[in-house]
Design a protein around this motif. Structure first.
Motif, PDB file in Angstrom:
ATOM      1  N   LEU A 175       0.760  -1.180   0.132  1.00 34.15           N
ATOM      2  CA  LEU A 175      -0.055   0.014  -0.056  1.00 34.15           C
ATOM      3  C   LEU A 175       0.869   1.355   0.083  1.00 34.15           C
ATOM      4  O   LEU A 175       0.507   2.021  -0.684  1.00 34.15           O
ATOM      5  CB  LEU A 175      -1.088   0.141   1.095  1.00 34.15           C
ATOM      6  N   ASN A 176       1.967   1.149   0.729  1.00 30.63           N
ATOM      7  CA  ASN A 176       2.771   2.269   0.964  1.00 30.63           C
ATOM      8  C   ASN A 176       3.283   2.596  -0.432  1.00 30.63           C
ATOM      9  O   ASN A 176       3.243   3.855  -0.878  1.00 30.63           O
ATOM     10  CB  ASN A 176       3.947   1.904   1.828  1.00 30.63           C
ATOM     11  N   LYS A 177       3.708   1.702  -1.103  1.00 36.67           N
ATOM     12  CA  LYS A 177       4.157   1.536  -2.359  1.00 36.67           C
ATOM     13  C   LYS A 177       3.509   2.326  -3.314  1.00 36.67           C
ATOM     14  O   LYS A 177       3.612   3.259  -4.196  1.00 36.67           O
ATOM     15  CB  LYS A 177       4.667   0.477  -2.977  1.00 36.67           C
ATOM     16  N   CYS A 178       2.083   1.843  -3.110  1.00 31.24           N
ATOM     17  CA  CYS A 178       1.057   2.243  -4.071  1.00 31.24           C
ATOM     18  C   CYS A 178       0.935   3.836  -3.922  1.00 31.24           C
ATOM     19  O   CYS A 178       0.807   4.494  -4.767  1.00 31.24           O
ATOM     20  CB  CYS A 178      -0.192   1.602  -3.857  1.00 31.24           C
ATOM     21  N   LEU A 179       1.017   3.900  -2.605  1.00 23.02           N
ATOM     22  CA  LEU A 179       0.717   5.568  -2.211  1.00 23.02           C
ATOM     23  C   LEU A 179       1.769   6.352  -2.700  1.00 23.02           C
ATOM     24  O   LEU A 179       1.232   7.471  -3.157  1.00 23.02           O
ATOM     25  CB  LEU A 179       0.743   5.581  -0.435  1.00 23.02           C
ATOM     26  N   GLU A 180       3.111   5.727  -2.637  1.00 24.15           N
ATOM     27  CA  GLU A 180       4.252   6.634  -3.322  1.00 24.15           C
ATOM     28  C   GLU A 180       3.951   6.637  -4.811  1.00 24.15           C
ATOM     29  O   GLU A 180       4.070   7.939  -5.338  1.00 24.15           O
ATOM     30  CB  GLU A 180       5.387   5.978  -2.981  1.00 24.15           C
ATOM     31  N   MET A 181       3.511   5.835  -5.333  1.00 22.83           N
ATOM     32  CA  MET A 181       3.402   5.815  -6.701  1.00 22.83           C
ATOM     33  C   MET A 181       1.971   6.565  -7.158  1.00 22.83           C
ATOM     34  O   MET A 181       1.810   6.567  -8.240  1.00 22.83           O
ATOM     35  CB  MET A 181       3.230   4.572  -7.518  1.00 22.83           C
ATOM     36  N   ALA A 185      -5.814   3.738  -7.201  1.00 21.22           N
ATOM     37  CA  ALA A 185      -6.956   2.572  -7.533  1.00 21.22           C
ATOM     38  C   ALA A 185      -6.227   1.219  -6.942  1.00 21.22           C
ATOM     39  O   ALA A 185      -7.249   0.567  -6.424  1.00 21.22           O
ATOM     40  CB  ALA A 185      -7.247   2.561  -9.004  1.00 21.22           C
ATOM     41  N   GLN A 186      -5.154   1.040  -7.229  1.00 20.75           N
ATOM     42  CA  GLN A 186      -4.639  -0.481  -6.991  1.00 20.75           C
ATOM     43  C   GLN A 186      -4.459  -0.519  -5.521  1.00 20.75           C
ATOM     44  O   GLN A 186      -5.073  -1.779  -4.878  1.00 20.75           O
ATOM     45  CB  GLN A 186      -3.161  -0.499  -7.438  1.00 20.75           C
ATOM     46  N   VAL A 243     -13.429  10.438  -6.084  1.00 20.64           N
ATOM     47  CA  VAL A 243     -14.677  10.160  -5.488  1.00 20.64           C
ATOM     48  C   VAL A 243     -15.044   8.685  -5.217  1.00 20.64           C
ATOM     49  O   VAL A 243     -15.607   8.077  -4.274  1.00 20.64           O
ATOM     50  CB  VAL A 243     -15.922  10.901  -6.138  1.00 20.64           C
ATOM     51  N   GLU A 244     -14.940   8.173  -6.256  1.00 16.01           N
ATOM     52  CA  GLU A 244     -15.169   6.517  -6.655  1.00 16.01           C
ATOM     53  C   GLU A 244     -14.328   5.828  -5.462  1.00 16.01           C
ATOM     54  O   GLU A 244     -14.862   5.146  -4.710  1.00 16.01           O
ATOM     55  CB  GLU A 244     -14.836   6.152  -7.984  1.00 16.01           C
ATOM     56  N   LEU A 245     -12.966   6.116  -5.471  1.00 15.26           N
ATOM     57  CA  LEU A 245     -12.268   5.469  -4.488  1.00 15.26           C
ATOM     58  C   LEU A 245     -12.613   5.743  -3.313  1.00 15.26           C
ATOM     59  O   LEU A 245     -12.726   4.886  -2.424  1.00 15.26           O
ATOM     60  CB  LEU A 245     -10.632   5.949  -4.786  1.00 15.26           C
ATOM     61  N   LEU A 246     -13.123   7.046  -2.789  1.00 10.62           N
ATOM     62  CA  LEU A 246     -13.409   7.374  -1.484  1.00 10.62           C
ATOM     63  C   LEU A 246     -14.613   6.678  -1.003  1.00 10.62           C
ATOM     64  O   LEU A 246     -14.846   5.966  -0.066  1.00 10.62           O
ATOM     65  CB  LEU A 246     -13.454   8.787  -1.091  1.00 10.62           C
ATOM     66  N   LEU A 247     -15.733   6.356  -2.009  1.00 11.41           N
ATOM     67  CA  LEU A 247     -16.822   5.651  -1.904  1.00 11.41           C
ATOM     68  C   LEU A 247     -16.329   4.190  -1.642  1.00 11.41           C
ATOM     69  O   LEU A 247     -17.158   3.666  -0.613  1.00 11.41           O
ATOM     70  CB  LEU A 247     -17.544   5.909  -3.253  1.00 11.41           C
TER      71      LEU A 247
END
Lengths: 836, 387
Positions: A175-181, A185-186, A243-247
């Protein structure tokens, strides 16, 4: 039997096949087996004589043969029969032989088969034994493998679990990595997958740790997303993704909606503020922008008293110059289009999306929709209030097309909102604004028309007051207004018709131009023109009633006011104006009103759903006004002359006057004034009908009047012994003459008007004379004056007898009021009068 | 029916002056003064026999001159005032005097009713109200409901208050009010208000109406431009102290509330020539009589500004006999101002009209040709007002 037998015999030798077949056939026949082809034959063979038939009766056959045939034939028959029998026997032998052979071979085969089956049976026994062995073996093997299989299954399960666990343990890092990148969505996807598990095993400390880590990260992610969402700099797509992600992150949809809308609101607010900023400076500066059209109204309406107009001229901000079209344009382009965008993306995010996804169950679409409506309504209300404020500032009636186009654009753009948001009442409100603006406009036009009318009247008044100015002077007096040209270089009397025509034309033009302006509201290419209001009520109630009809009524009413106010406060209205207005109203009655209304009805295709003022009642009103004005004119003019006569009678000492040598100046003045009034009225009104046309000069009629009737009366009244006679004569005369109404209604023609004026004047003369006492010369002076009046006034009135009668009365009354009634000789009177 | 028809009486002379005999409350009696420059003028005493519809006349000579105005004493039947023109040496003077009818005028008329015109008795002069320094008299007003001791004469621009003493044989001016201003001001007419203890007077000059306080002889109100032209006459509402009617040369009759003189309360515009006289009915002030030089007399029912704007209110005592329904009907009825009737019996200008002092439903009008017409209020209206 013969033919067939012959043939069979003939071929039996050479064709074995055929013969055999026939033999078969025969056998079949014999055994009663039917062959299809022989059916007919069979039927024929019912004959008992048919040797081949089944019903063959040898007795009959023999009898028949014996009866029918000769010996030779019988012999032949016998040989033939023998031959046939022989062949049949041979056939039978052949058959038996053949079948025997076959039977032999069949027996052989059966014997052989018996042997073979015996062998097969043995083999089958062997096979079954083998199979039993195999089954046995197999059972033994599976029994031995049982344990291992279970182990392997378990192991593979553990493997899968371990892989999942690994995913879980790696999740935070991932997740961290994704966050960095910024592969949000991933990340969300991963987290979603793990979430349930983590939730389920959260009582285990290690999982708990992971869950916490994940939570923290996701929280961060959500934070980041929110941040991104809040920043708003991102594109719509990003935003929607966000928004979609937040949902998906279980962010409460309501909150998101709110945030989204808040965010949108802040941006729209900016637009609104921009619009508002345009309104404020406008109101103060508008007066300077278009002074010719707006100066009087907008200066009065400008709501900012802080800066006065010269200041405003110097400090014009560039934005303040926007006209309403620009303003609306800006409003549409900025506010409405952003609003539409917001609506679209919002619907995309919260409504359409939610409907497909699992979120639908949570009633999110409804909630979101509700929020959206509230949001749109709120903002639209503010927008509308701004627009209305702006529209209200649009006081100038100079150019209507701009406003209409602005309103059209305004309305058109709202249709987009309507399409996006079907249930919203925003477009309705927008239509209401348009309707309000339109009605407001109609009111403004009415006010403008009214002020135009009053201005025109002022101009006419000025024109009448300054009749004999030079060309330049007149146009200057007219203030360069519409009437300036008409006045130039003419004096009041000659220009009265011109004044009238130019006044009426300019009013008509003004009405037409106003109608044309208002007509823009209903033009085909205007979106709101097909609204029911603009089709029906606007045309009939708005334009026809509150604009045209009201204006006509206003004209009538203001005209009537001239009569009322001037009556008491001493004739402030010039009589010529009364005359002019009277003619104007009359023209309105005869043609103009119906013309204007027809024009209106045609232009606006008015369908009278609601009751409208009929033309006739308007005409009646106009006629009434015209009548009132004309009556008032007669009254005013009559009073002016009356006043002269009254003063002349009251201020003179009639007892001690000298012998008359001249007609008194005041009488000449009366005649002069009457003549000029006659000219004035003649300019605007037709001649009218006279009762008794006296083509001859006044002399003839007057001589009749003076010599016969008057003299007779004088003779009677001056006879002291018979005081009753006077009354008698006068009463008899009155009995046969009609009662004269002095201040009565006049007809719309010159003669009637003049009659009215002269009636008033002479009646005043009469009443004043009755209040005085005369000496001899006083009476004679009255005689002279009356004769003079008679000479000149008869031509103005419809019935000259009226003048005669009133003058008779005057002379008669003064004779009564005379201390020494000695009338003057008629010839002397005539001489004096002719001398002038 | 037949008594609704007008009764007409013709005088031999032209006449302007008419009054009801104010002190007479039993007989219907009018006094008419004639105008003739060549003959002796007369006072005609017109008695109307209501039951038989017959007019009885008596003539008294008024040799002093032609009569322009006549006024009857409210206290003494036989006392009257006239304003008359005296011509002497080609000069015309307007004078005023108090007269007494000879005590036996009634007797005389009965004895020789046929030749009364030939041999009429003359009026006895009680005193002159002359004050040559104060100009020509326009009219003389008796104190309403007074004891016959006080009169006001209007002469040019002065209003003179006279005290009559010694059975009216002596008159002394007790007070003078003068109208000052530009030009030649002249009172044309006036009326002594019966209200406020008879301390007010209203006068007309030119287009203005002025009110005077008789205690201080000072002006208390002024209606400038009350009429567009000359104000001819005025009358006080007998029941409403602030209400005043005026008429004038603008063919209008106006009703004023003297507390607010800016606008008339009501304006009537029915006449087609100058209105010379306006008279409130003494008892029923909604009835207003106007006389005009269009030869017409108009009786108007001005309910809305009368003292009984809602009709005759029935007393509670009367109501006790089950008249509630009656009252309800009354209040529901729309009470509108209206013209009751227009009387066209005159052929010449009508200069005077007067209600009878004895019968409130009867009135007389006088036209210049000497025709006196006695009329009644229409019965329907009479019953409508009474019931």
């Amino acid at each position: 039997m013969d033919g067939e037998a012959d043939a069979s015999l003939a071929v039996s030798e050479d064709a074995g096949n055929g013969r055999r077949r026939r033999v078969h056939g025969m056998l079949k026949l014999y055994y009663g087996l039917n062959e299809e082809g022989k059916a007919a034959e069979q039927q024929e063979s019912l004959d008992p004589c048919d040797i081949n038939g089944p019903h063959f009766d040898p007795e009959l056959f023999l009898n028949k043969l014996r009866r029918e045939c000769s010996l030779a034939e019988l012999m032949d028959q016998e040989t033939c029969m023998v031959k046939q029998i022989r062949s049949l026997d041979s056939d039978m032998q052949t058959l038996v032989y053949e079948n025997y052979n076959k039977f032999i071979s069949a027996t052989d085969t059966i014997r052989k088969m018996k042997n073979d089956f015996k062998k097969m049976e043995d083999e089958m026994d062997r096979l079954s034994a083998n199979m039993a062995t195999i089954t046995d073996f197999s059972a033994r093997i599976s029994g031995t493998l049982q344990d291992q299989h279970a182990q392997i299954t378990k192991l593979s399960g553990v493997h899968a679990l371990l892989r999942k666990l690994q995913f879980l343990f790696e999740l935070p890092a991932r997740l961290n990595k994704c966050l960095e990148m910024q592969a949000y969505a991933q990340a969300v996807n991963s987290h979603r997958r793990a979430r349930c598990v983590l939730q389920q095993y959260s009582h285990l400390p290690s999982f708990k740790g992971i869950q916490d880590d994940c939570h923290a990260i996701i929280e961060k992610l959500a934070q980041e997303l929110r941040q991104k969402f809040r920043d708003g700099g991102s594109s719509a797509k990003d935003l929607s993704e966000c928004v979609e992600l937040l949902l998906q992150l279980d962010e409460p949809a309501e909150e998101l909606c709110d945030k989204f809308l808040n965010h949108a609101r802040s941006r729209l607010e900016l637009d609104l503020q921009g619009l508002e900023a345009e309104i404020k400076p406008y109101s103060s500066a508008s007066s300077t922008k278009d002074p010719s059209a707006r100066a009087p109204s907008s200066a009065a309406a400008a709501g900012s008293p802080t800066d006065n107009s010269p200041k405003a001229t110097t400090f014009l901000s560039p934005t303040s110059n926007t006209d309403i079209l620009e303003f609306i344009d800006r409003g549409c382009n900025e506010f409405v289009s952003s609003l539409c965008l917001v609506i679209t993306s919002y619907q995309e995010l919260f409504i359409n999306h939610a409907q497909t996804g699992e979120l639908a169950s949570k009633n999110i679409p409804q909630m979101a929709n509700g929020k959206l409506h509230a949001f749109v309504n709120d903002l639209a209300a503010r927008y509308f209030s701004l627009v209305e404020r702006r529209i209200q500032e649009e006081k100038g009636v100079g150019d209507n097309s701009l406003l209409v186009r602005a309103l059209d654009r305004f309305h058109r753009r709202l249709q987009a909102v309507a399409k996006l948001l079907p249930g919203s009442d925003v477009p309705n409100k927008g239509t209401e604004i348009v309707i309000r603006a339109a009605t407001e406009r109609v009111k403004q036009y009415l006010a403008a028309l009214q002020s135009f009318y009053l201005d025109s009247l002022t101009d006419v008044r000025q024109a009448l007051a300054t009749p004999r100015l030079s060309v330049s002077g007149a146009s200057a007096a007219g203030g360069g207004a519409l009437l300036g040209g008409a006045l130039s270089g003419r004096d009041a009397t000659t220009s009265l018709p011109d004044l009238l025509s130019s006044l009426s034309a300019s009013i008509l033009n003004q009405i037409k131009s106003v109608l044309a302006s208002v007509h823009l509201f209903t033009a085909k290419d205007i979106t709101f023109s097909n609204k029911p209001y603009f089709k029906g009520e606007f045309c009939s109630q708005g334009v026809r009633e509150s604009l045209v009809v009201s204006f006509i009524k206003f004209v009538c009413q203001s005209s009537r006011q001239f009569c009322e106010s001037a009556g008491d406060k001493g004739g402030s209205t010039p009589p010529a104006l009364l005359l002019l207005l009277s003619r104007l109203c009359l023209d309105y009655e005869t043609s103009t009103i119906s013309y204007i209304l027809t024009l209106t009805d045609e232009q606006f295709l008015v369908q009278h759903h609601s009751p409208v003022t009929p033309v006739t009642s308007l005409c009646a009103e106009a006629r009434e006004a015209a009548q009132k004005l004309l009556n008032h004119y007669v009254k005013v003019q009559g009073l002016i002359i009356s006043q002269m006569l009254r003063k002349s009678v009251e201020t003179r000492d009639w007892v001690n006057t000298i012998e008359p040598r001249n007609v008194r100046a005041v009488m000449k003045r009366v005649v002069e004034d009457t003549t000029s009034i006659d000219v004035q009225v003649g300019l605007l009104y037709e001649e009218g009908v006279r009762k008794a046309h006296s083509s001859d000069s006044s002399k003839r009629t007057f001589s009749v009047y003076s010599s016969s009737r008057q003299q007779a009366r004088y003779a009677a009244s001056y006879t002291p012994s018979a005081p009753m006679d006077t009354n008698l004569l006068s009463n008899i005369h009155k009995l046969f003459s009609e009662r004269i109404d002095i201040f009565s209604s006049v007809e719309f023609n010159k003669v009637s008007v003049m009659t009215g004026i002269i009636k008033i004047s002479l009646k005043t003369f009469l009443e004043c004379v009755r209040l005085r006492t005369f000496g001899r010369y006083g009476l004679q002076q009255i005689q002279v004056d009356c004769h003079y009046l008679q000479m000149y006034l008869w031509r103005f009135v419809s019935d000259e007898n009226l003048v005669h009668f009133l003058l008779d009365e005057i002379v008669g009354s003064s004779a009564h009021r005379c201390l020494d009634p000695a009338p003057m000789e008629q010839s002397v009177i005539e001489v004096i009068c002719e001398r002038g | 029916m037949e008594d609704d028809a007008p009764v007409i009486y013709g005088l031999e002379f032209q006449a302007r002056a008419l009054t009801a005999q104010a002190a007479e409350t039993d007989a219907i009696r009018f006094l008419v003064g004639t105008q003739s420059l060549k003959f002796d003028n007369q006072i005609h005493i017109i008695d109307f026999d209501d039951e038989n519809n017959i007019i009885n006349k008596n003539v008294l000579l008024h040799q002093a001159g032609e009569i322009w105005h006549i006024g009857a004493s409210p206290a003494d039947k036989s006392v009257l005032t006239t304003c008359y023109n005296k011509t002497s040496d080609s000069r015309v003077l307007s004078c005023a005097a108090v007269w007494k009818m000879p005590s036996d005028w009634e007797m005389g008329s009965h004895e020789s009713s046929d030749d009364s015109a030939h041999n009429p008795q003359a009026l006895e002069l009680l005193c002159r109200l002359d004050d040559t320094t104060h100009g020509n008299a326009a009219c003389v007003l008796w104190e309403p409901m007074g004891d016959g001791k006080r009169v006001i004469s209007l002469a040019d621009n002065h209003a003179l208050l006279w005290d009559l003493q010694e059975s009216s044989t002596q008159a002394t001016v007790s007070n003078i009010a003068s109208l000052e201003g530009k030009g030649q001001l002249r009172f044309t007419s006036g009326k002594w208000s019966p209200h406020h203890n008879c301390s007010q007077l209203a006068t007309a000059n030119d287009t203005a109406i002025r009110g005077w306080d008789l205690r201080t002889m000072s002006q208390i109100y002024c209606i400038e431009n009350a009429h567009g032209l000359l104000v001819r006459e005025l009358d006080f509402n007998p029941n409403r102290q602030y209400y005043l009617a005026s008429c004038g040369d603008d063919c209008k009759v106006k009703f004023w509330d003297i507390r607010n003189v800016q606008e008339p309360v009501k304006t009537l515009e029915e006449h087609s020539h100058w209105v010379w006289s306006v008279r409130y009915n003494h008892s029923h002030d909604q009835l207003v009589l106007t006389a005009s030089s269009d030869s017409r007399l108009i009786l108007s029912n001005m309910v809305s500004i009368s003292s009984e704007p809602f009709g005759h209110l029935v007393d509670d005592e009367e109501l006790s006999e089950g008249e509630d329904i009656h009252k309800d009907e009354k209040t529901k009825e729309p009470l509108k101002d209206s013209i009751v009737s227009t009387y066209e019996e005159h052929e010449d200008s009508v200069y005077a009209a007067e209600w009878s002092s004895a019968d409130p439903w009867l009135f007389a009008s006088l036209s210049y040709d000497g025709r006196l017409v006695i009329n009644r209020v229409p019965r329907t209206l009479k019953y409508h007002i009474l019931l």
